[in-house]
Motif scaffolding. Structure first.
Motif, PDB file in Angstrom:
ATOM      1  N   ASP A  28       0.857  -1.186   0.000  1.00 32.94           N
ATOM      2  CA  ASP A  28       0.000   0.000   0.000  1.00 32.94           C
ATOM      3  C   ASP A  28       0.893   1.235   0.000  1.00 32.94           C
ATOM      4  O   ASP A  28       1.515   1.567   1.000  1.00 32.94           O
ATOM      5  CB  ASP A  28      -0.915  -0.026   1.224  1.00 32.94           C
ATOM      6  N   ASP A  79      -4.042   4.019   2.045  1.00 28.03           N
ATOM      7  CA  ASP A  79      -5.489   3.999   2.244  1.00 28.03           C
ATOM      8  C   ASP A  79      -5.995   2.616   2.646  1.00 28.03           C
ATOM      9  O   ASP A  79      -7.188   2.358   2.608  1.00 28.03           O
ATOM     10  CB  ASP A  79      -6.200   4.478   0.977  1.00 28.03           C
ATOM     11  N   HIS A  80      -5.080   1.716   3.007  1.00 27.33           N
ATOM     12  CA  HIS A  80      -5.410   0.356   3.425  1.00 27.33           C
ATOM     13  C   HIS A  80      -6.072  -0.434   2.300  1.00 27.33           C
ATOM     14  O   HIS A  80      -6.860  -1.343   2.552  1.00 27.33           O
ATOM     15  CB  HIS A  80      -6.280   0.350   4.693  1.00 27.33           C
ATOM     16  N   ARG A  81      -5.735  -0.056   1.076  1.00 29.72           N
ATOM     17  CA  ARG A  81      -6.215  -0.742  -0.128  1.00 29.72           C
ATOM     18  C   ARG A  81      -5.030  -0.811  -1.087  1.00 29.72           C
ATOM     19  O   ARG A  81      -4.367   0.191  -1.322  1.00 29.72           O
ATOM     20  CB  ARG A  81      -7.358   0.043  -0.777  1.00 29.72           C
ATOM     21  N   SER A 127      -3.891  -1.350  -4.781  1.00 27.37           N
ATOM     22  CA  SER A 127      -4.337  -1.399  -6.170  1.00 27.37           C
ATOM     23  C   SER A 127      -3.458  -2.370  -6.954  1.00 27.37           C
ATOM     24  O   SER A 127      -2.387  -2.789  -6.484  1.00 27.37           O
ATOM     25  CB  SER A 127      -4.240  -0.011  -6.798  1.00 27.37           C
ATOM     26  N   ASP A 171      -7.015 -10.742  -4.863  1.00 32.71           N
ATOM     27  CA  ASP A 171      -8.221  -9.915  -4.796  1.00 32.71           C
ATOM     28  C   ASP A 171      -9.435 -10.844  -4.838  1.00 32.71           C
ATOM     29  O   ASP A 171     -10.108 -10.982  -5.844  1.00 32.71           O
ATOM     30  CB  ASP A 171      -8.241  -8.919  -5.960  1.00 32.71           C
ATOM     31  N   VAL A 189      -9.105  -4.184  -5.888  1.00 35.38           N
ATOM     32  CA  VAL A 189      -8.186  -3.734  -4.849  1.00 35.38           C
ATOM     33  C   VAL A 189      -8.080  -4.846  -3.818  1.00 35.38           C
ATOM     34  O   VAL A 189      -9.020  -5.613  -3.619  1.00 35.38           O
ATOM     35  CB  VAL A 189      -8.617  -2.414  -4.157  1.00 35.38           C
ATOM     36  N   THR A 206      -7.844  -5.670  -0.007  1.00 42.55           N
ATOM     37  CA  THR A 206      -8.143  -5.057   1.290  1.00 42.55           C
ATOM     38  C   THR A 206      -7.876  -6.079   2.391  1.00 42.55           C
ATOM     39  O   THR A 206      -7.622  -7.258   2.116  1.00 42.55           O
ATOM     40  CB  THR A 206      -9.622  -4.611   1.354  1.00 42.55           C
TER      41      THR A 206
END
Length: 137
Positions: free
Chosen positions: A53, A58-60, A62, A91, A97, A99
């Motif tokens: 990250d 943003d705790h996501r 990509s 994912d 994303v 998470t």
């Protein structure tokens, strides 16, 4: 078009040469076993994936963050096209994303005996089955 891309990536990843110089699962495991106790707890396991990250955090994670992070930290396990496959396989909910929810589910899949930690062998078995990237454990 996305489905075609994923199919092509899956095909490329499944056609590996015999002389691959991939690292083994034990080395990857050891890299993230920060307390060196022989198991990955949820936090260590999470770091393996969520550590990519990048700014803004943003705790996501990509696809771009994952591919760049994985390639720079795990180049020995970075066949062309395979890192994108790793992203899509990680994912789990398909929202493009990664998470903590994906990681929690993945952790449960790796933790074969349900003891809330992932042993070296559990890691190697599950990682090999999911990602086809580790030739020897």
């Amino acid at each position: 078009m996305l489905k075609l891309t994923v199919i092509v990536i899956l095909f490329i990843s499944s056609v590996k040469s015999d002389g691959d110089d991939h690292d083994n699962g034990h080395s990857l495991f050891d890299k993230y076993d920060s307390d060196h106790n022989g198991v990955l707890g949820k936090s260590e396991f999470s770091t393996l994936f969520m550590g990519f990250d990048a700014w803004p955090e943003d705790h996501r994670v990509s696809e771009h963050e994952f591919v760049n992070g994985w390639t720079s930290r795990n180049s020995q396990l970075s066949e062309p096209g395979s890192v994108t496959l790793f992203f899509f396989r990680t994912d789990l909910d398909g929202d493009r994303v990664i998470t903590q929810n994906d990681i929690n589910t993945l952790f449960s899949m790796f933790d074969e005996n349900g003891n809330t930690s992932v042993s070296r062998q559990e890691f190697c078995d599950a990682f090999s089955a999911m990602y086809y990237a580790i030739d020897k454990c």
